[in-house]
Design a protein around this motif. Sequence first.
Motif, PDB file in Angstrom:
ATOM      1  N   LEU A 177       0.280  -0.900   0.046  1.00 52.05           N
ATOM      2  CA  LEU A 177       0.212   0.129   0.151  1.00 52.05           C
ATOM      3  C   LEU A 177       0.891   1.185  -0.571  1.00 52.05           C
ATOM      4  CD1 LEU A 177      -2.476  -1.144   2.424  1.00 52.05           C
ATOM      5  CD2 LEU A 177      -3.403  -1.097   0.240  1.00 52.05           C
ATOM      6  N   ILE A 178       0.931   2.205  -0.780  1.00 48.36           N
ATOM      7  CA  ILE A 178       1.474   3.807  -0.847  1.00 48.36           C
ATOM      8  C   ILE A 178      -0.009   4.276  -0.661  1.00 48.36           C
ATOM      9  CG2 ILE A 178       2.685   4.354  -2.592  1.00 48.36           C
ATOM     10  CD1 ILE A 178       3.832   2.909  -3.585  1.00 48.36           C
ATOM     11  N   ASN A 179       0.659   5.525   0.452  1.00 46.31           N
ATOM     12  CA  ASN A 179       0.011   7.051   0.026  1.00 46.31           C
ATOM     13  C   ASN A 179       1.201   7.844  -0.969  1.00 46.31           C
ATOM     14  OD1 ASN A 179      -1.306   9.075   1.332  1.00 46.31           O
ATOM     15  ND2 ASN A 179       0.266   9.177   2.540  1.00 46.31           N
ATOM     16  N   ARG A 180       0.061   7.368  -1.828  1.00 48.37           N
ATOM     17  CA  ARG A 180       0.349   8.479  -2.965  1.00 48.37           C
ATOM     18  C   ARG A 180       0.135   9.948  -2.463  1.00 48.37           C
ATOM     19  NH1 ARG A 180      -2.909   7.658  -8.430  1.00 48.37           N
ATOM     20  NH2 ARG A 180      -0.815   9.016  -8.980  1.00 48.37           N
ATOM     21  N   GLY A 181      -0.342  10.670  -1.410  1.00 44.83           N
ATOM     22  CA  GLY A 181      -0.085  12.316  -1.158  1.00 44.83           C
ATOM     23  C   GLY A 181      -1.915  12.849  -1.290  1.00 44.83           C
ATOM     24  N   TYR A 182      -1.848  14.183  -1.103  1.00 48.64           N
ATOM     25  CA  TYR A 182      -2.553  14.771  -0.403  1.00 48.64           C
ATOM     26  C   TYR A 182      -4.197  15.077  -2.291  1.00 48.64           C
ATOM     27  CZ  TYR A 182      -5.377  19.080   0.175  1.00 48.64           C
ATOM     28  OH  TYR A 182      -6.863  19.928   0.353  1.00 48.64           O
ATOM     29  N   LYS A 195      -5.076  12.400 -15.243  1.00 50.05           N
ATOM     30  CA  LYS A 195      -3.958  12.748 -15.712  1.00 50.05           C
ATOM     31  C   LYS A 195      -3.163  11.458 -14.921  1.00 50.05           C
ATOM     32  CE  LYS A 195      -0.763  16.366 -16.986  1.00 50.05           C
ATOM     33  NZ  LYS A 195      -0.480  17.357 -17.459  1.00 50.05           N
ATOM     34  N   GLY A 196      -3.480  11.919 -13.282  1.00 49.99           N
ATOM     35  CA  GLY A 196      -2.025  11.538 -12.327  1.00 49.99           C
ATOM     36  C   GLY A 196      -2.146   9.901 -12.595  1.00 49.99           C
ATOM     37  N   GLN A 197      -3.348   9.619 -13.004  1.00 51.33           N
ATOM     38  CA  GLN A 197      -3.429   7.769 -13.163  1.00 51.33           C
ATOM     39  C   GLN A 197      -2.978   6.529 -13.556  1.00 51.33           C
ATOM     40  OE1 GLN A 197      -4.918   8.796  -9.820  1.00 51.33           O
ATOM     41  NE2 GLN A 197      -7.041   7.246 -10.432  1.00 51.33           N
ATOM     42  N   VAL A 198      -1.650   6.796 -13.738  1.00 53.05           N
ATOM     43  CA  VAL A 198      -0.535   6.890 -14.372  1.00 53.05           C
ATOM     44  C   VAL A 198      -0.721   4.582 -14.547  1.00 53.05           C
ATOM     45  CG1 VAL A 198       0.601   8.060 -14.879  1.00 53.05           C
ATOM     46  CG2 VAL A 198       1.229   6.779 -13.329  1.00 53.05           C
ATOM     47  N   SER A 199      -0.622   4.394 -15.926  1.00 60.05           N
ATOM     48  CA  SER A 199      -0.943   2.204 -15.322  1.00 60.05           C
ATOM     49  C   SER A 199       0.943   1.898 -16.160  1.00 60.05           C
ATOM     50  CB  SER A 199      -2.128   1.729 -16.376  1.00 60.05           C
ATOM     51  OG  SER A 199      -1.361   3.083 -17.936  1.00 60.05           O
ATOM     52  N   PHE A 246       3.551  -0.677   4.395  1.00 59.53           N
ATOM     53  CA  PHE A 246       2.572   0.807   4.027  1.00 59.53           C
ATOM     54  C   PHE A 246       3.991   1.568   3.491  1.00 59.53           C
ATOM     55  CE2 PHE A 246       0.900   4.821   4.514  1.00 59.53           C
ATOM     56  CZ  PHE A 246      -0.454   4.596   4.605  1.00 59.53           C
ATOM     57  N   ILE A 247       3.756   2.474   2.485  1.00 55.34           N
ATOM     58  CA  ILE A 247       4.873   3.615   2.570  1.00 55.34           C
ATOM     59  C   ILE A 247       3.853   4.439   2.356  1.00 55.34           C
ATOM     60  CG2 ILE A 247       6.733   2.138   2.096  1.00 55.34           C
ATOM     61  CD1 ILE A 247       6.481   2.830  -0.666  1.00 55.34           C
ATOM     62  N   ASP A 248       4.388   6.121   2.686  1.00 50.23           N
ATOM     63  CA  ASP A 248       4.379   7.364   2.156  1.00 50.23           C
ATOM     64  C   ASP A 248       5.637   7.840   0.724  1.00 50.23           C
ATOM     65  OD1 ASP A 248       1.866   7.719   4.174  1.00 50.23           O
ATOM     66  OD2 ASP A 248       3.944   8.897   5.703  1.00 50.23           O
ATOM     67  N   ALA A 249       4.824   7.943  -0.130  1.00 50.64           N
ATOM     68  CA  ALA A 249       5.534   8.188  -1.123  1.00 50.64           C
ATOM     69  C   ALA A 249       6.100   9.603  -0.443  1.00 50.64           C
ATOM     70  CB  ALA A 249       4.667   8.822  -2.878  1.00 50.64           C
ATOM     71  N   VAL A 250       7.406  10.280  -1.676  1.00 53.33           N
ATOM     72  CA  VAL A 250       7.971  11.369  -0.748  1.00 53.33           C
ATOM     73  C   VAL A 250       7.714  12.510  -2.535  1.00 53.33           C
ATOM     74  CG1 VAL A 250      10.004  10.343  -0.042  1.00 53.33           C
ATOM     75  CG2 VAL A 250       9.902  11.052  -2.838  1.00 53.33           C
ATOM     76  N   LEU A 251       7.733  13.684  -1.991  1.00 58.38           N
ATOM     77  CA  LEU A 251       6.650  14.580  -2.621  1.00 58.38           C
ATOM     78  C   LEU A 251       7.798  14.830  -4.346  1.00 58.38           C
ATOM     79  CD1 LEU A 251       5.715  17.006  -3.038  1.00 58.38           C
ATOM     80  CD2 LEU A 251       8.062  18.913  -2.647  1.00 58.38           C
ATOM     81  N   ASP A 252       9.252  14.049  -4.142  1.00 59.88           N
ATOM     82  CA  ASP A 252       9.560  13.678  -5.192  1.00 59.88           C
ATOM     83  C   ASP A 252       9.043  13.011  -6.499  1.00 59.88           C
ATOM     84  OD1 ASP A 252      11.707  15.790  -5.015  1.00 59.88           O
ATOM     85  OD2 ASP A 252      13.259  14.406  -4.028  1.00 59.88           O
ATOM     86  N   SER A 253       9.001  11.633  -5.617  1.00 60.37           N
ATOM     87  CA  SER A 253       7.370  10.601  -5.951  1.00 60.37           C
ATOM     88  C   SER A 253       6.214  11.073  -6.805  1.00 60.37           C
ATOM     89  CB  SER A 253       7.179   9.601  -5.120  1.00 60.37           C
ATOM     90  OG  SER A 253       9.201   8.717  -5.241  1.00 60.37           O
ATOM     91  N   THR A 254       5.938  13.099  -6.485  1.00 61.00           N
ATOM     92  CA  THR A 254       4.737  12.900  -7.409  1.00 61.00           C
ATOM     93  C   THR A 254       4.470  13.139  -8.615  1.00 61.00           C
ATOM     94  OG1 THR A 254       3.925  14.095  -5.096  1.00 61.00           O
ATOM     95  CG2 THR A 254       3.002  14.783  -7.232  1.00 61.00           C
ATOM     96  N   ILE A 255       3.839  12.437  -9.273  1.00 63.71           N
ATOM     97  CA  ILE A 255       3.188  12.034 -10.640  1.00 63.71           C
ATOM     98  C   ILE A 255       2.488  13.730 -10.996  1.00 63.71           C
ATOM     99  CG2 ILE A 255       1.870  10.969 -11.888  1.00 63.71           C
ATOM    100  CD1 ILE A 255       2.185   8.182 -10.695  1.00 63.71           C
TER     101      ILE A 255
END
Length: 299
Positions: A177-182, A195-199, A246-255
């Motif tokens: 599980l990844i917390n993609r962010g806010y 646009k951010g729902q990449v496959s 579970f991991i929180d994605a860092v800011l640099d991993s934002t799509i």
Amino acid sequence: MRNLKLILTSYLNILKTVRNNAAPKSILFRQYHFKIIPGRYVLPSRQSSSTAAGAEKEEDSFFKWLLLLIPVTTFGLGTWQVKRRQWKLQLIDDLKSLTTAEPIDLPVDPMELERLEYRRVKVRGHYDHSQELYVLPRSPVDPEREAREAGRLSSSGESGANVITPFYCSDLGITILINRGYVPKNKVRPETRMKGQVSDEVEVVGVVRLTEQRKPFVPQNDIEGNRWHYRDLNAMARVTGSEPIFIDAVLDSTIPGGPIGGQTRVTLRNEHMQYIATWYGLCTATSYMWYTKFIRKIR
């Protein structure tokens, strides 16, 4: 501050009582003794003034050292808060260093993960957007604002949600599980951020997080309604069929067009400076009151 005023008022009242009352009732009773006159009756007669003065002096001395316990105790509490503040600052620095260290490969051993909370890890794979989970209400992480608002009952931040998405790790062969962010309220539904729902396969750097215990006054998770209020890894894993990792994605991993990463909160409440000022202030005030009542009076 209100408690400080109450304590000082009570302490001042005690000092006034000691000053105005020559002796308690128990001492007043001791100032009399019974003189027996043969063949007649028992007549109480007053003790000598020197005996009464001695009893009063003894009682005054007792209160003198008893009241000294208040400034001594408050000084000890203030010193203890100084040490607590140093410990809290060191803990904050340690957490920040973990969340900014070079990422390592994600281990799958649960025992190893227990020791890696807040450690940065990296994984490669693809998201399963069909099973998104929503943790809400949430506001975007702003460490400076959170430090200012520590201890408040409400926050001035914008309300939204964190998007939790199952992620198949192609290099490990497991789903986590990844917390993609806010995302703000108007972007919670997936169709509003297509646009951010990449496959495609992507590499994600994130911060390891462990399961979270429900805090007082936090509602229970609404699993059927997909409204989560705290991080229950076992329940989330059952719903999505993933591992309880579970991991929180860092800011640099934002799509681009997707949730904003970097939502790991490492700002801990640090109100020890207020406690230090309160206890040392109380110590100073009561010490001065004790000095004026007993030491200066003696001189």
